[in-house]
Write an enzyme that holds these catalytic residues in place. Structure first.
Site, PDB file in Angstrom:
ATOM      1  N   ASP A 190       0.798  -1.500   0.121  1.00 21.74           N
ATOM      2  CA  ASP A 190      -0.084   0.030   0.288  1.00 21.74           C
ATOM      3  C   ASP A 190       0.856   1.178  -0.118  1.00 21.74           C
ATOM      4  O   ASP A 190       2.017   1.150   0.212  1.00 21.74           O
ATOM      5  CB  ASP A 190      -0.628   0.052   1.014  1.00 21.74           C
ATOM      6  CG  ASP A 190      -1.867  -0.738   1.238  1.00 21.74           C
ATOM      7  OD1 ASP A 190      -2.398  -1.856   0.207  1.00 21.74           O
ATOM      8  OD2 ASP A 190      -3.073  -0.718   2.174  1.00 21.74           O
ATOM      9  N   ASP A 191       0.210   2.245  -0.076  1.00 16.74           N
ATOM     10  CA  ASP A 191       0.382   4.058  -0.002  1.00 16.74           C
ATOM     11  C   ASP A 191       1.808   3.549  -1.043  1.00 16.74           C
ATOM     12  O   ASP A 191       2.227   5.547  -0.807  1.00 16.74           O
ATOM     13  CB  ASP A 191       1.035   3.994   1.117  1.00 16.74           C
ATOM     14  CG  ASP A 191      -0.038   3.479   2.186  1.00 16.74           C
ATOM     15  OD1 ASP A 191      -1.292   3.333   2.051  1.00 16.74           O
ATOM     16  OD2 ASP A 191       0.158   4.290   3.748  1.00 16.74           O
ATOM     17  N   HIS A 235      -5.524   2.245  -4.708  1.00 19.19           N
ATOM     18  CA  HIS A 235      -5.698   3.071  -3.367  1.00 19.19           C
ATOM     19  C   HIS A 235      -6.074   4.471  -2.746  1.00 19.19           C
ATOM     20  O   HIS A 235      -5.966   4.978  -1.672  1.00 19.19           O
ATOM     21  CB  HIS A 235      -4.685   3.139  -2.300  1.00 19.19           C
ATOM     22  CG  HIS A 235      -4.063   3.240  -0.978  1.00 19.19           C
ATOM     23  ND1 HIS A 235      -4.891   1.818   0.091  1.00 19.19           N
ATOM     24  CD2 HIS A 235      -3.316   3.072  -0.103  1.00 19.19           C
ATOM     25  CE1 HIS A 235      -4.980   1.853   1.090  1.00 19.19           C
ATOM     26  NE2 HIS A 235      -3.778   2.391   1.367  1.00 19.19           N
ATOM     27  N   HIS A 285      -5.558   8.904  -0.779  1.00 18.80           N
ATOM     28  CA  HIS A 285      -5.848   8.247   0.900  1.00 18.80           C
ATOM     29  C   HIS A 285      -7.045   8.754   1.819  1.00 18.80           C
ATOM     30  O   HIS A 285      -6.180   8.746   2.934  1.00 18.80           O
ATOM     31  CB  HIS A 285      -4.110   8.478   1.772  1.00 18.80           C
ATOM     32  CG  HIS A 285      -3.931   6.750   2.395  1.00 18.80           C
ATOM     33  ND1 HIS A 285      -4.492   6.927   3.661  1.00 18.80           N
ATOM     34  CD2 HIS A 285      -3.115   5.665   1.652  1.00 18.80           C
ATOM     35  CE1 HIS A 285      -4.113   5.602   4.279  1.00 18.80           C
ATOM     36  NE2 HIS A 285      -3.775   4.843   3.415  1.00 18.80           N
ATOM     37  N   HIS A 328       3.980  -2.519   3.195  1.00 17.92           N
ATOM     38  CA  HIS A 328       3.817  -1.022   2.836  1.00 17.92           C
ATOM     39  C   HIS A 328       5.003  -0.347   2.076  1.00 17.92           C
ATOM     40  O   HIS A 328       6.252  -0.717   2.576  1.00 17.92           O
ATOM     41  CB  HIS A 328       3.459   0.370   3.413  1.00 17.92           C
ATOM     42  CG  HIS A 328       2.278   0.676   4.335  1.00 17.92           C
ATOM     43  ND1 HIS A 328       2.025  -0.589   5.392  1.00 17.92           N
ATOM     44  CD2 HIS A 328       0.594   0.767   3.914  1.00 17.92           C
ATOM     45  CE1 HIS A 328       0.565  -0.783   5.729  1.00 17.92           C
ATOM     46  NE2 HIS A 328      -0.277   0.200   4.870  1.00 17.92           N
TER      47      HIS A 328
END
Length: 335
Positions: free
Chosen positions: A144-145, A194, A198, A288
């Protein structure tokens, strides 16, 4: 001993010797002589027997131990005593390492040294038995991210080990790492959403959610990635209202079943331990690619999981083989 007197001269023959045992290894010797005038002189000598006895080490528990791969191992320790120094357990030195992640036979060695320099050792053998993986077992590494400057290192490892992963990307970061996104797609990785910034879906209106998804999709495609097949709600936060919007958008939400907490610990070994101990067939692993420690962990996990026989595939690949995914529904694993 010898003795000299100012008047009598050499009086060594008149020396009287008495001996007294102090302990098992010490003798007190008393020398005394009296001259012809009744004057007495004396001297003591302590004789200590040389210490040649090494300490004795006693293992706590068995000297040979067998554990399963990934099973937690805690060494039982040992005690040490010496005939002169008494209990010297506090001075024990332990060496050797048991790697429960790699099957094999390991040796733990205890070394004790007494105050005279005598040394003794005792060893414990620990056998780590391999846990067999069923053919076809799979886990799904998800990141993620990102993308970030560290993401290419994950892709290097995936490429070297024939694996694939799913990347849930923040839309407003994509353009800055366009070549990385294209490489993801070229390697067969999944380029998913995602959201644009965010933002929690549960705090957005229908229009805001759709706009965020569309912006992210367009950025990923423009960078050379494939249109997202799923979305990971930031923070894993999703409710019935946001699920309904995802249904309209034709997308499922992908949660996770193993949370490494890598964003919180920023500790590569903690992340490695979590995945190797908890990750089983069908699990979706949350990591991440924004943090270097997470990438360091991935560089260990990818070849290690491959070595153990797991297939590293994307979420949608395995979903197709295990019942598929429906738009608007949430999935945390595929078992």
């Amino acid at each position: 001993a010898t003795a000299q007197d100012g008047c009598d001269g050499d009086v060594s023959k008149d020396i009287k010797i008495t001996k007294e045992k102090v302990n098992d290894y010490t003798m007190q010797v008393h020398y005394e002589v009296t001259d012809s005038h009744g004057n007495t002189g004396s001297m003591d000598r302590q004789i200590i027997l040389k210490d040649t006895s090494a300490p004795e080490i006693t293992l706590n528990g068995e000297s040979s131990v067998t554990v399963k791969e990934l099973e937690k191992y805690e060494d039982a320790g040992a005690t040490a005593t010496d005939d002169r120094d008494g209990d010297i357990t506090a001075n024990l030195v332990k060496s050797g390492y048991v790697d429960v992640y790699r099957p094999g036979t390991y040796t733990v060695t205890y070394t004790a040294t007494d105050s005279s320099g005598n040394v003794s050792q005792a060893t414990r053998t620990v056998k780590v038995e391999e846990v067999e993986t069923n053919p076809g077992d799979s886990i799904y590494l998800t990141f993620d991210d990102g993308p970030s400057k560290y993401t290419p290192r994950i892709l290097d490892s995936l490429e070297a080990n024939g694996g694939r992963a799913t990347f849930f990307m923040v839309g407003n970061r994509v353009a800055s790492y366009a070549s990385t996104v294209k490489r993801m797609a070229d390697l067969g990785c999944e380029t998913d959403s995602h959201t644009w910034a965010h933002t929690y879906l549960t705090g957005m209106s229908e229009g805001e959610i759709l706009q965020s998804l569309n912006q992210t999709r367009d950025a990923i495609v423009a960078a050379g990635g494939n249109a997202p097949k799923g979305v990971r709600p930031p923070g894993g936060k999703i409710n019935d209202a946001s699920k309904a919007v995802l249904a309209k958008a034709g997308m499922p939400s992908i949660i996770w079943s193993v949370d490494t907490l890598d964003w919180k610990t920023r500790n590569a070994q903690h992340t490695i331990d979590t995945v190797l101990r908890q990750g089983q067939d069908g699990d979706i692993i949350l990591m991440h690619d924004l943090y270097e420690q997470s990438v360091i962990a991935a560089e260990t996990l990818i070849p290690e999981r491959t070595r153990r026989g797991y297939q590293l595939v994307t979420v949608s690949e395995m979903a197709e083989l295990r019942g598929g995914m429906a738009a608007g529904q949430s999935y945390g694993h595929f078992r």
